[in-house]
Design a protein around this motif. Structure first.
Motif, PDB file in Angstrom:
ATOM      1  N   ILE A 130       0.844  -1.193   0.000  1.00 21.83           N
ATOM      2  CA  ILE A 130       0.000   0.000   0.000  1.00 21.83           C
ATOM      3  C   ILE A 130       0.880   1.244   0.000  1.00 21.83           C
ATOM      4  CG2 ILE A 130      -1.719   1.263   1.360  1.00 21.83           C
ATOM      5  CD1 ILE A 130      -2.529  -1.597   2.433  1.00 21.83           C
ATOM      6  N   LYS A 131       0.468   2.250  -0.765  1.00 19.61           N
ATOM      7  CA  LYS A 131       1.196   3.517  -0.768  1.00 19.61           C
ATOM      8  C   LYS A 131       0.203   4.660  -0.954  1.00 19.61           C
ATOM      9  CE  LYS A 131       2.524   4.097  -5.599  1.00 19.61           C
ATOM     10  NZ  LYS A 131       3.671   4.284  -6.496  1.00 19.61           N
ATOM     11  N   PRO A 132       0.647   5.892  -0.717  1.00 18.27           N
ATOM     12  CA  PRO A 132      -0.244   7.032  -0.909  1.00 18.27           C
ATOM     13  C   PRO A 132      -0.651   7.168  -2.379  1.00 18.27           C
ATOM     14  CG  PRO A 132       1.710   7.680   0.333  1.00 18.27           C
ATOM     15  CD  PRO A 132       1.947   6.294  -0.180  1.00 18.27           C
ATOM     16  N   ASP A 133      -1.842   7.655  -2.596  1.00 18.63           N
ATOM     17  CA  ASP A 133      -2.315   7.919  -3.953  1.00 18.63           C
ATOM     18  C   ASP A 133      -1.361   8.920  -4.607  1.00 18.63           C
ATOM     19  OD1 ASP A 133      -3.716   8.981  -6.211  1.00 18.63           O
ATOM     20  OD2 ASP A 133      -5.611   8.348  -5.323  1.00 18.63           O
ATOM     21  N   LEU A 171       3.745   0.642   2.571  1.00 21.73           N
ATOM     22  CA  LEU A 171       3.383  -0.169   3.725  1.00 21.73           C
ATOM     23  C   LEU A 171       3.091  -1.584   3.243  1.00 21.73           C
ATOM     24  CD1 LEU A 171       2.567  -0.342   6.760  1.00 21.73           C
ATOM     25  CD2 LEU A 171       0.248   0.289   6.037  1.00 21.73           C
ATOM     26  N   SER A 172       3.749  -2.557   3.819  1.00 19.59           N
ATOM     27  CA  SER A 172       3.509  -3.969   3.475  1.00 19.59           C
ATOM     28  C   SER A 172       2.794  -4.632   4.640  1.00 19.59           C
ATOM     29  CB  SER A 172       4.833  -4.695   3.203  1.00 19.59           C
ATOM     30  OG  SER A 172       5.430  -4.179   2.047  1.00 19.59           O
ATOM     31  N   LEU A 173       1.615  -5.165   4.352  1.00 15.65           N
ATOM     32  CA  LEU A 173       0.824  -5.831   5.372  1.00 15.65           C
ATOM     33  C   LEU A 173       0.628  -7.293   4.975  1.00 15.65           C
ATOM     34  CD1 LEU A 173      -1.983  -3.155   5.861  1.00 15.65           C
ATOM     35  CD2 LEU A 173      -0.023  -3.583   7.346  1.00 15.65           C
ATOM     36  N   GLN A 209     -11.310  -2.982   2.369  1.00 11.29           N
ATOM     37  CA  GLN A 209     -12.540  -2.221   2.610  1.00 11.29           C
ATOM     38  C   GLN A 209     -12.392  -1.338   3.845  1.00 11.29           C
ATOM     39  OE1 GLN A 209     -15.577  -5.275   2.865  1.00 11.29           O
ATOM     40  NE2 GLN A 209     -16.356  -4.725   0.835  1.00 11.29           N
ATOM     41  N   GLU A 210     -11.840  -1.901   4.905  1.00 13.63           N
ATOM     42  CA  GLU A 210     -11.668  -1.157   6.154  1.00 13.63           C
ATOM     43  C   GLU A 210     -10.748   0.047   5.957  1.00 13.63           C
ATOM     44  OE1 GLU A 210     -12.300  -0.168  10.071  1.00 13.63           O
ATOM     45  OE2 GLU A 210     -13.333  -1.711   8.922  1.00 13.63           O
ATOM     46  N   MET A 211      -9.741  -0.116   5.115  1.00 12.79           N
ATOM     47  CA  MET A 211      -8.797   0.977   4.850  1.00 12.79           C
ATOM     48  C   MET A 211      -9.291   1.902   3.733  1.00 12.79           C
ATOM     49  SD  MET A 211      -5.150  -0.976   5.241  1.00 12.79           S
ATOM     50  CE  MET A 211      -4.204   0.551   5.391  1.00 12.79           C
ATOM     51  N   GLN A 212     -10.484   1.636   3.226  1.00 13.91           N
ATOM     52  CA  GLN A 212     -11.119   2.427   2.165  1.00 13.91           C
ATOM     53  C   GLN A 212     -10.268   2.487   0.901  1.00 13.91           C
ATOM     54  OE1 GLN A 212     -12.434   6.176   3.807  1.00 13.91           O
ATOM     55  NE2 GLN A 212     -13.561   5.165   5.429  1.00 13.91           N
ATOM     56  N   ILE A 213      -9.713   1.339   0.548  1.00 16.61           N
ATOM     57  CA  ILE A 213      -8.921   1.224  -0.679  1.00 16.61           C
ATOM     58  C   ILE A 213      -9.795   0.527  -1.716  1.00 16.61           C
ATOM     59  CG2 ILE A 213      -6.875   0.235  -1.755  1.00 16.61           C
ATOM     60  CD1 ILE A 213      -5.543   0.363   1.030  1.00 16.61           C
ATOM     61  N   ASN A 214     -10.197   1.272  -2.716  1.00 16.28           N
ATOM     62  CA  ASN A 214     -11.041   0.731  -3.774  1.00 16.28           C
ATOM     63  C   ASN A 214     -10.146   0.264  -4.908  1.00 16.28           C
ATOM     64  OD1 ASN A 214     -12.867   0.166  -5.800  1.00 16.28           O
ATOM     65  ND2 ASN A 214     -14.119   1.982  -5.419  1.00 16.28           N
ATOM     66  N   ILE A 215     -10.157  -1.016  -5.196  1.00 18.12           N
ATOM     67  CA  ILE A 215      -9.273  -1.531  -6.243  1.00 18.12           C
ATOM     68  C   ILE A 215      -9.925  -1.513  -7.617  1.00 18.12           C
ATOM     69  CG2 ILE A 215      -7.955  -2.977  -4.664  1.00 18.12           C
ATOM     70  CD1 ILE A 215      -9.571  -5.322  -6.084  1.00 18.12           C
ATOM     71  N   VAL A 235      -7.966  12.980  -2.284  1.00 18.47           N
ATOM     72  CA  VAL A 235      -7.995  13.181  -0.833  1.00 18.47           C
ATOM     73  C   VAL A 235      -8.990  12.211  -0.190  1.00 18.47           C
ATOM     74  CG1 VAL A 235      -8.493  14.852   1.005  1.00 18.47           C
ATOM     75  CG2 VAL A 235      -7.264  15.583  -1.043  1.00 18.47           C
ATOM     76  N   ALA A 236     -10.035  11.855  -0.917  1.00 13.33           N
ATOM     77  CA  ALA A 236     -11.016  10.901  -0.400  1.00 13.33           C
ATOM     78  C   ALA A 236     -10.457   9.484  -0.403  1.00 13.33           C
ATOM     79  CB  ALA A 236     -12.297  10.961  -1.228  1.00 13.33           C
ATOM     80  N   GLN A 237      -9.641   9.158  -1.389  1.00 11.01           N
ATOM     81  CA  GLN A 237      -9.085   7.803  -1.508  1.00 11.01           C
ATOM     82  C   GLN A 237      -7.839   7.647  -0.636  1.00 11.01           C
ATOM     83  OE1 GLN A 237     -10.002   5.448  -4.336  1.00 11.01           O
ATOM     84  NE2 GLN A 237      -8.502   3.919  -3.830  1.00 11.01           N
ATOM     85  N   GLN A 238      -6.878   8.507  -0.781  1.00 14.92           N
ATOM     86  CA  GLN A 238      -5.620   8.587  -0.036  1.00 14.92           C
ATOM     87  C   GLN A 238      -4.654   7.436  -0.250  1.00 14.92           C
ATOM     88  OE1 GLN A 238      -6.171   9.538   4.082  1.00 14.92           O
ATOM     89  NE2 GLN A 238      -6.943  11.575   3.620  1.00 14.92           N
ATOM     90  N   LEU A 239      -5.118   6.196  -0.275  1.00 17.60           N
ATOM     91  CA  LEU A 239      -4.241   5.037  -0.395  1.00 17.60           C
ATOM     92  C   LEU A 239      -4.569   4.232  -1.644  1.00 17.60           C
ATOM     93  CD1 LEU A 239      -4.483   3.819   3.292  1.00 17.60           C
ATOM     94  CD2 LEU A 239      -2.554   5.040   2.272  1.00 17.60           C
ATOM     95  N   ILE A 240      -3.547   3.624  -2.211  1.00 16.57           N
ATOM     96  CA  ILE A 240      -3.756   2.704  -3.333  1.00 16.57           C
ATOM     97  C   ILE A 240      -3.033   1.399  -3.042  1.00 16.57           C
ATOM     98  CG2 ILE A 240      -4.039   4.552  -5.043  1.00 16.57           C
ATOM     99  CD1 ILE A 240      -1.178   3.724  -6.061  1.00 16.57           C
ATOM    100  N   LEU A 241      -3.495   0.354  -3.685  1.00 15.85           N
ATOM    101  CA  LEU A 241      -2.865  -0.963  -3.582  1.00 15.85           C
ATOM    102  C   LEU A 241      -1.906  -1.107  -4.751  1.00 15.85           C
ATOM    103  CD1 LEU A 241      -2.765  -3.716  -2.131  1.00 15.85           C
ATOM    104  CD2 LEU A 241      -4.582  -4.452  -3.675  1.00 15.85           C
ATOM    105  N   VAL A 242      -0.627  -1.303  -4.467  1.00 17.83           N
ATOM    106  CA  VAL A 242       0.401  -1.381  -5.500  1.00 17.83           C
ATOM    107  C   VAL A 242       0.324  -2.702  -6.261  1.00 17.83           C
ATOM    108  CG1 VAL A 242       2.892  -1.364  -5.919  1.00 17.83           C
ATOM    109  CG2 VAL A 242       1.915   0.141  -4.173  1.00 17.83           C
ATOM    110  N   ASN A 243       0.129  -3.792  -5.564  1.00 20.57           N
ATOM    111  CA  ASN A 243       0.188  -5.121  -6.179  1.00 20.57           C
ATOM    112  C   ASN A 243      -1.190  -5.732  -6.426  1.00 20.57           C
ATOM    113  OD1 ASN A 243      -0.124  -5.376  -3.374  1.00 20.57           O
ATOM    114  ND2 ASN A 243       0.888  -7.361  -3.316  1.00 20.57           N
ATOM    115  N   VAL A 244      -2.054  -4.964  -7.049  1.00 19.55           N
ATOM    116  CA  VAL A 244      -3.422  -5.421  -7.322  1.00 19.55           C
ATOM    117  C   VAL A 244      -3.425  -6.723  -8.113  1.00 19.55           C
ATOM    118  CG1 VAL A 244      -5.572  -4.876  -8.508  1.00 19.55           C
ATOM    119  CG2 VAL A 244      -4.365  -3.091  -7.282  1.00 19.55           C
ATOM    120  N   ASP A 245      -2.650  -6.784  -9.171  1.00 22.13           N
ATOM    121  CA  ASP A 245      -2.669  -7.966 -10.034  1.00 22.13           C
ATOM    122  C   ASP A 245      -2.253  -9.235  -9.290  1.00 22.13           C
ATOM    123  OD1 ASP A 245      -3.593  -6.517 -12.199  1.00 22.13           O
ATOM    124  OD2 ASP A 245      -1.578  -6.099 -12.947  1.00 22.13           O
TER     125      ASP A 245
END
Length: 96
Positions: free
Chosen positions: A25-28, A50-52, A64-70, A78-88
């Motif tokens: 996870i990283k900032p948008d 951030l690696s979880l 969902q809890e972190m409000q990351i829409n893939i 500003v509403a999204q803030q975070l993205i998932l780097v390794n979606v695939d």
């Protein structure tokens, strides 16, 4: 009277529960540098990421809890803030 039914067969292993995956996870990137720096600091990210490690069965719930829409980025970063780097890499484990 309750009766327990015993089965001689063993249930199939729950692969999604027994598999750990890493969410990266990283900032948008649409956020400005100051906003990204604040998010990096707030989440204690290293090298801007951030690696979880999470059970594959729970990955969708954590996102969902972190409000990351893939599926799509919110129009407002500003509403999204975070993205998932390794979606695939983790998409096979997510709900469709």
């Amino acid at each position: 009277m309750l009766r327990t039914i015993c089965s001689r067969s063993h249930p199939a292993p729950d692969t999604a529960w027994n598999t750990n995956i890493v969410l990266r996870i990283k900032p948008d990137p649409r956020l400005n540098e100051a906003q990204q720096a604040a998010i990096i600091h707030d989440y204690g990210m290293h090298n801007g990421e951030l690696s979880l490690t999470v059970r594959a069965a729970l990955a969708h719930y954590l996102l969902q809890e972190m409000q990351i829409n893939i599926k799509m980025l919110d129009g407002n970063p500003v509403a999204q803030q975070l993205i998932l780097v390794n979606v695939d890499a983790i998409k096979p484990w997510l709900f469709t």
